[in-house]
Design an enzyme around this catalytic site. Structure first.
Site, PDB file in Angstrom:
ATOM      1  N   TRP A 184      55.269  51.052  43.110  1.00 13.78           N
ATOM      2  CA  TRP A 184      54.878  49.652  43.358  1.00 13.78           C
ATOM      3  C   TRP A 184      55.249  48.754  42.181  1.00 13.78           C
ATOM      4  CZ3 TRP A 184      49.486  47.418  42.097  1.00 13.78           C
ATOM      5  CH2 TRP A 184      48.956  48.010  40.952  1.00 13.78           C
ATOM      6  N   ASP A 185      55.553  49.373  41.038  1.00 12.11           N
ATOM      7  CA  ASP A 185      55.993  48.622  39.861  1.00 12.11           C
ATOM      8  C   ASP A 185      57.120  47.653  40.240  1.00 12.11           C
ATOM      9  OD1 ASP A 185      54.851  51.183  39.296  1.00 12.11           O
ATOM     10  OD2 ASP A 185      55.521  51.080  37.228  1.00 12.11           O
ATOM     11  N   GLU A 236      43.779  54.425  38.639  1.00 12.49           N
ATOM     12  CA  GLU A 236      44.029  55.814  39.053  1.00 12.49           C
ATOM     13  C   GLU A 236      43.091  56.832  38.410  1.00 12.49           C
ATOM     14  OE1 GLU A 236      48.160  55.990  38.001  1.00 12.49           O
ATOM     15  OE2 GLU A 236      48.805  55.340  40.003  1.00 12.49           O
ATOM     16  N   LYS A 275      41.356  52.461  34.371  1.00 10.97           N
ATOM     17  CA  LYS A 275      42.684  52.655  33.761  1.00 10.97           C
ATOM     18  C   LYS A 275      43.462  51.344  33.613  1.00 10.97           C
ATOM     19  CE  LYS A 275      46.906  55.356  34.480  1.00 10.97           C
ATOM     20  NZ  LYS A 275      47.584  56.293  35.369  1.00 10.97           N
ATOM     21  N   GLN A 276      43.414  50.526  34.642  1.00 14.19           N
ATOM     22  CA  GLN A 276      44.289  49.341  34.635  1.00 14.19           C
ATOM     23  C   GLN A 276      43.729  48.293  35.591  1.00 14.19           C
ATOM     24  OE1 GLN A 276      47.075  52.221  36.517  1.00 14.19           O
ATOM     25  NE2 GLN A 276      48.121  50.388  37.203  1.00 14.19           N
TER      26      GLN A 276
END
Ligand code: IFM
Length: 729
Positions: A340-341, A479, A591-592
């Site tokens: 998806w980046d 994640e 995580k993000q």
């Protein structure tokens, strides 16, 4: 414009930084990328050239990977018999037979796509030469690679010998992808190699020619054919050696080596100077739109150009069947796989500044709809379910198991099974592209099918429970928390997706009735199906705490242990690495950007300012930015919320992820998502760029305190718009 704000400069050779610097000094042209390894080669280096689309699945590997093609870089030089080498150990200074490096500087010219190096070298004989190396991967003709070495006699009259070679003895960090019987060619002052991958049967052909005034002879052996020349230089004289190489693959032509040989002869006639002029002309076209000017922060200005450069060199220019891998073409990290980046991070800068390149990336997904349909079907769903990691085939290529841990065990990787939001991320990329470009042709023929068939997937994927719709067993952007039920990011994005699919159908009905009818028939968009989509939109579970006025990342999130992430400062690793995997996954460490990512993508569609701030204050202190995707998204959202100090800190971190190697893994390749994320942080976050019904506008722009002015360009419906924030009052 100050040239230094376009130059990444390295002074001195530090072997311990070799792999990091090989990555950041990568050159490329959207067809291939070549790491910044040196011509003469060093112990521990990883010279790699990765060509879009050349994947192979070696017998003993879990998944396919991009293949390192034969090395076109080798040029070995001796001065009076002393091999030219950079000093690699302090003790080398004590060995006069090795020669002595008196000075070294390497420059990556971001504006012209040229990597150069200047070295002052004293041979064992005492003669001193200046060596100037230059290389580029032509942006004008993507098959052409050019190197020039100039040797200038500074002191004395040295004897120079130059050997230019190809090296077919290459692997992917030991993994053998090439069949052993390569074709080796050495005739008419051209050397060449042709090789075939073991499983996928791609063929790559590469040819090189050495152009210089002195006579050239064939040399080398085995898989390393070479061309040698030698001459004596008078004091202050200069000799120029040009090596032109050409690469073709069976993805381009039927006989790659034959085509490469023909093209290299042609390019040699054109000559290095002319090739360089054509190359730099193409680069200036890129920068005319792509450059973002920042006044008041030279450090970030240079770093932002560096990130844009890396997006530009990896974006396929003429290929609808290749896309940008998570680590670009600059390293073997994530095996060249596409995540998806691409659609949510790397694509937007291209959509806004180089729409044709953005279209190529979306066409890559369109051509892989069969793989996405296959994945949906194999999992018992309808429609198209894109793989979490994608390669040439479009099938799911996420490994199911990690590499062995220090204790020998392997960890199950679930992302290929349950990180399903990727299908919506791709739909988002298509919708954003269409809104900015107005490319109706693309939407009607290709984009609509992507959005609609992935919507069909979600319609079959949701679960109806207790009068609501739920989505169980998901991995959201965070994640660390796997297989959760009702990830707010996923559920809310699915609502956006189904709303978008319905608006798209309305648009098609009014503007392209035959395409509407074609898609309705082939994708079975029956009234019942559309009614179900409306029902899902109305009754999807969106976890929200009405009392605290915050979104809940997923139900149960706040029941887990709270670990105060800001207390773990300063640190060079993630909090997960510090507290351990098993503890962190049962804690609130994130995580993000997850809820924060949802706010970035959906803005005020998702919540009012009060909820946005509450969300920020809740999730920002829990996030350890264990992923490089995180800081830029935080910079974007903090910018929108007017938290400019934090926004700047996050931006500064994100824009230097690769230059400063602040994740310690840049040796594996450039972080494509961070590169695309910082572009969005500046335009959407700081400058407040929005697409309104009247076109692009800046809404409440706010710059970091010391930035005086930002200027950038975007294309909207084919016309270039220049925007400026700050500047003379
Ligand atoms: O896609 C990302 C993911 O979000 C975090 N781990 C790394 C992947 C590839 O960059």
């Amino acid at each position: 414009m100050a040239r230094r704000l376009w130059h990444i400069i390295e002074r001195g050779f530090y072997p311990d930084r070799q792999l990091h610097h090989e990555t950041i000094f990568t050159i490329g042209n959207g067809y291939l990328g070549t790491r910044g390894s040196f011509e003469e080669g060093y112990e521990g280096d990883t010279p790699s050239t990765l060509v879009h689309g050349i994947f192979d699945h070696a017998p003993n590997m879990l998944v396919p990977e991009l293949v390192n093609v034969p090395n076109w870089l080798p040029i070995h030089i001796t001065i009076d018999g002393t091999p030219f080498r950079l000093v690699t150990q302090a003790s080398d200074y004590m060995r006069p037979q090795d020669g002595l490096v008196l000075g070294f500087e390497r420059i990556l010219e971001l504006d012209r796509g040229i990597l150069s190096r200047e070295v002052l070298f004293r041979a064992a004989s005492g003669n001193i030469v200046r060596l100037i190396f230059e290389r580029f991967a032509s942006l004008d003709n993507e098959h052409i690679l050019a190197q020039r070495v100039r040797v200038i006699a500074v002191d004395g009259s040295p004897q120079i010998e130059v050997e230019a070679a190809l090296d077919g003895d290459v692997t992917n960090a030991g993994a053998q992808h090439w069949l052993p019987d390569m074709t080796v060619l050495a005739e008419n002052e051209v050397i060449g190699l042709e090789a075939k991958t073991q499983q996928s049967s791609y063929v790559v052909g590469i040819a090189s020619k050495l152009i210089t005034k002195s006579a050239v002879q064939h040399t080398g052996s085995g898989l390393q054919p070479g061309l040698r020349t030698s001459l004596q230089l008078a004091q202050e004289d200069e000799a120029v050696f040009d090596k032109i190489s050409v690469i073709y693959s069976s993805r381009d032509v039927t006989a790659p080596l034959t085509s490469a040989v023909a093209e290299v002869q042609k390019a040699a006639k054109t000559g290095y100077d002319q090739l360089l002029a054509q190359h730099t002309r193409e680069w200036s076209k890129y920068w005319e739109t792509a450059d973002i000017l920042i006044e008041g922060d030279d450090e970030c200005q240079l770093a932002l150009r560096f990130t844009t450069y890396h997006i530009l060199i990896t974006a396929p220019r003429h290929d609808e069947n290749a896309s940008i891998g998570a680590k670009t073409l600059s390293g073997l990290g994530y095996k060249g796989h596409v995540f998806w980046d691409t659609e949510l991070f790397a694509l937007p800068p291209l959509t806004l500044t180089q729409p044709q390149l953005a279209r190529n990336l979306l066409m890559y997904r369109y051509h892989r709809l069969p793989g996405a349909r296959h994945k949906a079907q194999a999992n018992g769903f309808e429609g198209a379910m894109f793989p979490w990691e994608s390669t040439d085939t479009g099938e799911e290529t996420t490994p199911q198991w990690s590499d062995p841990q220090p204790d020998g065990t392997r960890i199950r990787i679930w992302t290929g099974d349950t990180e399903q939001h990727i299908s919506t991320d791709i739909a988002y990329g298509v919708w954003q592209y269409w809104h900015w470009t107005g490319d109706d042709d693309f939407l009607k023929r290709y984009g609509a099918e992507i959005i609609l068939d992935t919507a069909v997937f979600w319609g079959s994927r949701v679960e109806e429970k207790n009068g609501r719709y739920e989505i169980s067993q998901q991995i959201g952007p965070d994640e660390y928390h796997e297989n959760v039920d009702n990830s707010v990011f996923t559920n809310r994005m699915v609502v956006w997706h189904l709303e978008t699919a319905l608006s798209l159908l309305d648009w098609l009905k009014n503007h392209a009735a035959s395409d509407h009818d074609r898609l309705a028939a082939t994708l079975k968009l029956t009234p019942d199906r559309l009614a179900k989509w409306r029902d899902i939109i109305a009754r999807m579970v969106i976890p929200f705490d009405a009392e605290k006025q915050i979104h809940i990342q997923f139900p149960g999130f706040f029941d887990m242990e709270y670990i105060p992430v800001p207390n773990y400062t300063p640190r060079t690793s993630s909090v997960q690495a510090i507290v351990g995997h098993s503890r962190s996954i049962q804690s609130q460490v994130i995580k993000q950007a997850d809820v924060v990512m949802m706010m970035a993508l959906l803005g005020d569609q998702v919540a009012n300012r009060e909820v946005m701030l509450n969300n920020w204050n809740t999730y920002y202190p829990r996030t350890d930015h264990g992923s490089s995707l995180s800081p830029a998204m935080h910079a974007w959202v903090a910018g929108r919320l007017g938290l400019m100090e934090t926004a700047y800190d996050m931006f500064h971190h994100a824009v230097h992820i690769d230059l400063h190697d602040n994740k310690g893994n840049v040796r594996d390749g450039i972080h494509a998502a961070a590169c695309g994320g910082v572009f969005q942080a500046v335009l959407f976050g700081f400058c407040g760029l929005e697409l309104t019904p009247e076109g692009p506008k800046l809404v409440e722009p706010r710059l970091p305190e010391h930035w005086r002015r930002v200027q950038f360009n975007v294309y909207y419906r084919g016309a270039k718009h220049t925007f400026e924030v700050g500047g003379p009052a």
